[in-house]
Write a protein that holds these residues in place. Structure first.
Motif, PDB file in Angstrom:
ATOM      1  N   LEU A 230     -35.331  -4.813  19.984  1.00 28.26           N
ATOM      2  CA  LEU A 230     -35.140  -5.287  21.364  1.00 28.26           C
ATOM      3  C   LEU A 230     -33.846  -4.734  21.944  1.00 28.26           C
ATOM      4  CD1 LEU A 230     -36.207  -9.032  20.972  1.00 28.26           C
ATOM      5  CD2 LEU A 230     -37.550  -7.151  21.972  1.00 28.26           C
ATOM      6  N   ILE A 231     -32.811  -4.665  21.119  1.00 33.37           N
ATOM      7  CA  ILE A 231     -31.538  -4.087  21.565  1.00 33.37           C
ATOM      8  C   ILE A 231     -31.726  -2.603  21.873  1.00 33.37           C
ATOM      9  CG2 ILE A 231     -29.201  -3.447  20.835  1.00 33.37           C
ATOM     10  CD1 ILE A 231     -29.120  -6.126  19.273  1.00 33.37           C
ATOM     11  N   ASP A 232     -32.332  -1.877  20.941  1.00 35.44           N
ATOM     12  CA  ASP A 232     -32.537  -0.437  21.121  1.00 35.44           C
ATOM     13  C   ASP A 232     -33.386  -0.125  22.347  1.00 35.44           C
ATOM     14  OD1 ASP A 232     -31.013   0.389  18.941  1.00 35.44           O
ATOM     15  OD2 ASP A 232     -32.718   0.378  17.570  1.00 35.44           O
ATOM     16  N   SER A 233     -34.369  -0.973  22.617  1.00 34.70           N
ATOM     17  CA  SER A 233     -35.258  -0.724  23.751  1.00 34.70           C
ATOM     18  C   SER A 233     -34.725  -1.327  25.054  1.00 34.70           C
ATOM     19  CB  SER A 233     -36.662  -1.251  23.451  1.00 34.70           C
ATOM     20  OG  SER A 233     -36.637  -2.649  23.246  1.00 34.70           O
ATOM     21  N   LYS A 234     -33.555  -1.930  24.978  1.00 35.75           N
ATOM     22  CA  LYS A 234     -32.903  -2.545  26.151  1.00 35.75           C
ATOM     23  C   LYS A 234     -33.815  -3.541  26.858  1.00 35.75           C
ATOM     24  CE  LYS A 234     -29.415   0.878  26.785  1.00 35.75           C
ATOM     25  NZ  LYS A 234     -28.580   1.623  27.665  1.00 35.75           N
ATOM     26  N   ASP A 235     -34.456  -4.387  26.061  1.00 31.07           N
ATOM     27  CA  ASP A 235     -35.339  -5.427  26.577  1.00 31.07           C
ATOM     28  C   ASP A 235     -34.471  -6.614  26.998  1.00 31.07           C
ATOM     29  OD1 ASP A 235     -37.132  -7.525  27.019  1.00 31.07           O
ATOM     30  OD2 ASP A 235     -38.448  -6.931  25.364  1.00 31.07           O
ATOM     31  N   GLU A 236     -33.933  -6.539  28.201  1.00 29.85           N
ATOM     32  CA  GLU A 236     -32.981  -7.541  28.689  1.00 29.85           C
ATOM     33  C   GLU A 236     -33.574  -8.946  28.710  1.00 29.85           C
ATOM     34  OE1 GLU A 236     -30.983  -6.568  32.341  1.00 29.85           O
ATOM     35  OE2 GLU A 236     -30.535  -4.531  31.657  1.00 29.85           O
ATOM     36  N   THR A 237     -34.820  -9.081  29.141  1.00 30.66           N
ATOM     37  CA  THR A 237     -35.438 -10.397  29.255  1.00 30.66           C
ATOM     38  C   THR A 237     -35.528 -11.082  27.896  1.00 30.66           C
ATOM     39  OG1 THR A 237     -36.700  -9.619  31.160  1.00 30.66           O
ATOM     40  CG2 THR A 237     -37.475 -11.629  30.080  1.00 30.66           C
ATOM     41  N   SER A 238     -36.027 -10.372  26.894  1.00 34.82           N
ATOM     42  CA  SER A 238     -36.184 -10.961  25.552  1.00 34.82           C
ATOM     43  C   SER A 238     -34.831 -11.248  24.909  1.00 34.82           C
ATOM     44  CB  SER A 238     -36.994 -10.032  24.657  1.00 34.82           C
ATOM     45  OG  SER A 238     -38.295  -9.867  25.173  1.00 34.82           O
ATOM     46  N   VAL A 239     -33.884 -10.325  25.040  1.00 33.98           N
ATOM     47  CA  VAL A 239     -32.554 -10.527  24.456  1.00 33.98           C
ATOM     48  C   VAL A 239     -31.873 -11.721  25.113  1.00 33.98           C
ATOM     49  CG1 VAL A 239     -30.249  -9.513  24.222  1.00 33.98           C
ATOM     50  CG2 VAL A 239     -32.264  -8.146  23.677  1.00 33.98           C
TER      51      VAL A 239
END
Length: 185
Positions: free
Chosen positions: A39-48
């Motif tokens: 999630l960090i690598d994919s820059k998934d702001e909502t999930s993080v």
């Protein structure tokens, strides 16, 4: 005390190894540390953001502490980190997390607790994470101590990284009890 062969995720391109370190996401699903890294690598702001807001922990460590150790976690610290959530002390000791991430750390440190995201970033993260956290937590964050009275400055002295150590040099070298790492310097 020493941080033996600590892997700097930024310098080594290290990604979290296989195996599951389970984190309850609060919705009945479980998230491994590897999935959080994705999630960090994919820059998934909502999930993080949801994981951070829910207060979920990885083996007693908050997500921002994990992000501070991650090669690409600086955006998480910049976007979601603040003085309060970057000052949270872990309740857990470091043993399970270090074993899972294959971090080679002295037993004295493994058995300690009350680590802050800054301390973990200093020991295992990229220099930019250290800089971001220091800028957000200020002097109060620098003064926090583990249960055994170790602080971020001491960990910086034990880590062989000039980019991290420079953040702690303006007040002079912090002297600790003689330890393996410091004795070699």
């Amino acid at each position: 005390m020493s941080i033996k062969n600590s892997r700097n995720f930024a310098q080594s391109g290290y990604r979290f190894p296989g195996g599951q370190l389970v984190m309850d996401t609060g919705d009945g699903n479980e998230l491994s540390i590897e999935n959080f890294a994705f999630l960090i690598d994919s820059k998934d702001e909502t999930s993080v953001k949801k994981i951070i807001d829910d207060g979920d922990l990885f083996k007693g460590f908050p997500p921002l502490a994990i992000a501070g150790m991650h090669t690409n976690g600086t955006w998480v610290l910049e976007k979601f980190g603040n003085k309060d959530n970057l000052s949270i002390e872990s309740e857990a000791n470091l043993k399970d997390l270090a074993m899972h991430l294959q971090l080679d750390v002295d037993n004295d440190i493994l058995e300690d607790s009350k680590f802050t995201p800054l301390m973990l970033a200093v020991m295992f993260g990229p220099p930019r994470s250290v800089e971001i956290i220091i800028n957000k937590v200020g002097k109060e964050g620098l003064l926090k101590k583990t249960r055994k009275s170790y602080d971020a400055k001491l960990f910086a002295n034990c880590r062989n990284d000039d980019d991290i150590q420079r953040h702690f040099k303006n007040n002079g070298r912090h002297q600790c009890e003689p330890c393996q790492a410091c004795a070699l310097m």
